[in-house]
Motif scaffolding. Structure first.
Motif, mmCIF file in Angstrom:
data_model
loop_
_atom_site.group_PDB
_atom_site.id
_atom_site.type_symbol
_atom_site.label_atom_id
_atom_site.label_comp_id
_atom_site.label_asym_id
_atom_site.label_seq_id
_atom_site.Cartn_x
_atom_site.Cartn_y
_atom_site.Cartn_z
ATOM 1 N N ILE A 1 -49.126 21.837 102.532
ATOM 2 C CA ILE A 1 -49.914 20.649 102.214
ATOM 3 C C ILE A 1 -50.786 20.286 103.411
ATOM 4 C CG2 ILE A 1 -49.826 18.188 101.603
ATOM 5 C CD1 ILE A 1 -48.848 20.157 99.385
ATOM 6 N N GLN B 1 -47.497 14.724 88.167
ATOM 7 C CA GLN B 1 -47.232 14.053 89.439
ATOM 8 C C GLN B 1 -45.790 13.603 89.514
ATOM 9 O OE1 GLN B 1 -50.379 11.098 89.098
ATOM 10 N NE2 GLN B 1 -48.851 9.496 88.962
ATOM 11 N N ASP C 1 -44.026 10.582 91.489
ATOM 12 C CA ASP C 1 -44.493 9.431 92.257
ATOM 13 C C ASP C 1 -43.414 8.529 92.856
ATOM 14 O OD1 ASP C 1 -43.633 7.865 90.057
ATOM 15 O OD2 ASP C 1 -45.607 8.042 89.133
ATOM 16 N N TRP D 1 -46.231 12.803 95.026
ATOM 17 C CA TRP D 1 -47.683 12.869 94.915
ATOM 18 C C TRP D 1 -48.198 12.163 93.674
ATOM 19 C CZ3 TRP D 1 -44.240 16.744 94.453
ATOM 20 C CH2 TRP D 1 -44.125 17.357 93.212
ATOM 21 N N LYS E 1 -55.278 15.217 95.029
ATOM 22 C CA LYS E 1 -53.842 14.925 95.013
ATOM 23 C C LYS E 1 -53.522 14.201 96.308
ATOM 24 C CE LYS E 1 -50.886 17.536 92.826
ATOM 25 N NZ LYS E 1 -50.128 18.569 92.146
ATOM 26 N N PHE F 1 -50.501 13.255 98.529
ATOM 27 C CA PHE F 1 -49.097 13.521 98.828
ATOM 28 C C PHE F 1 -48.609 12.510 99.846
ATOM 29 C CE2 PHE F 1 -50.475 17.584 97.229
ATOM 30 C CZ PHE F 1 -49.354 18.111 96.598
ATOM 31 N N TYR F 2 -47.353 12.132 99.752
ATOM 32 C CA TYR F 2 -46.754 11.258 100.748
ATOM 33 C C TYR F 2 -45.281 11.608 100.889
ATOM 34 C CZ TYR F 2 -46.157 8.746 96.330
ATOM 35 O OH TYR F 2 -45.902 8.432 95.034
ATOM 36 N N SER G 1 -54.959 19.834 103.693
ATOM 37 C CA SER G 1 -55.287 18.415 103.760
ATOM 38 C C SER G 1 -56.700 18.134 104.277
ATOM 39 C CB SER G 1 -54.272 17.706 104.655
ATOM 40 O OG SER G 1 -54.528 16.331 104.682
#
Length: 177
Positions: free
Chosen positions: A113, A55, A57, A154, A143, A145-146, A117
């Motif tokens: 993504i 990840q 982050d 993520w 997962k 994600f942002y 989603s």
């Protein structure tokens, strides 16, 4: 008859010596790959790591992890803009080296993504923390994600509706290939 056996022998040898068709295997860089988790309690305190998390982050904290589908994202100095949750495929990547560090250079396409989603959320006016209610998520790996300043980050999470916390590592191991 001897000629027939000779031809058959050559064919068998030829077929054995040919490489089988190689199918590419997944690795830690696959969009839905989950190779480990960073574990956080209900107050956001780090409590450990399970396997090797792939990840990226951005120092954003996701807690609790594991969770029952409801969790928080917290950041003092970053402003989250959008969030996506995709179903994860958990496995042990035994080919790649230093998955944790290598994951920092990964990047994914926002459109890809978005197509995967299960949950998409626009985040307006992020104020250090946001609660995510993923009650429609079933038990398993995901997962999250942002987007921050046009870049994707993520976290890997594990959802378990009946016993999210504390979790036994054997449960995670049994649910991961």
């Amino acid at each position: 008859m001897v000629r027939f056996l000779m031809v058959l022998f050559v064919c068998v040898i030829f077929s054995i010596s040919c490489d089988p068709e190689i199918t590419p295997s997944k690795d830690y860089a696959s969009t839905d790959a989950v190779t480990g988790l960073k574990l956080f309690d209900f107050s956001g305190q780090a409590i450990g790591v399970w396997r090797e998390p792939n990840q990226k982050d951005a120092d954003v904290r996701l807690f609790p992890n594991p969770n029952d589908g409801t969790f928080f994202l917290f950041s003092v100095d970053k402003s989250l803009e959008k969030l996506w949750i995709i179903e994860g495929d958990c496995f042990r990547d035994s080919i790649s080296q230093d998955i944790v560090s290598s994951s920092q250079s990964l990047s994914y396409d926002e459109e890809d993504i978005g197509n995967l989603s299960l949950i998409t959320t626009e985040i307006e006016d992020f104020q250090s923390q946001i609660a995510i209610n993923g009650e429609e998520l079933s038990d398993g790996f995901y997962k999250v994600f942002y987007k921050i300043d046009e870049e994707l980050y993520w976290h890997n999470i594990y959802v378990n509706k009946t016993s999210a916390f504390p979790i036994e590592f054997s449960l995670l191991d049994n649910n991961c290939n």
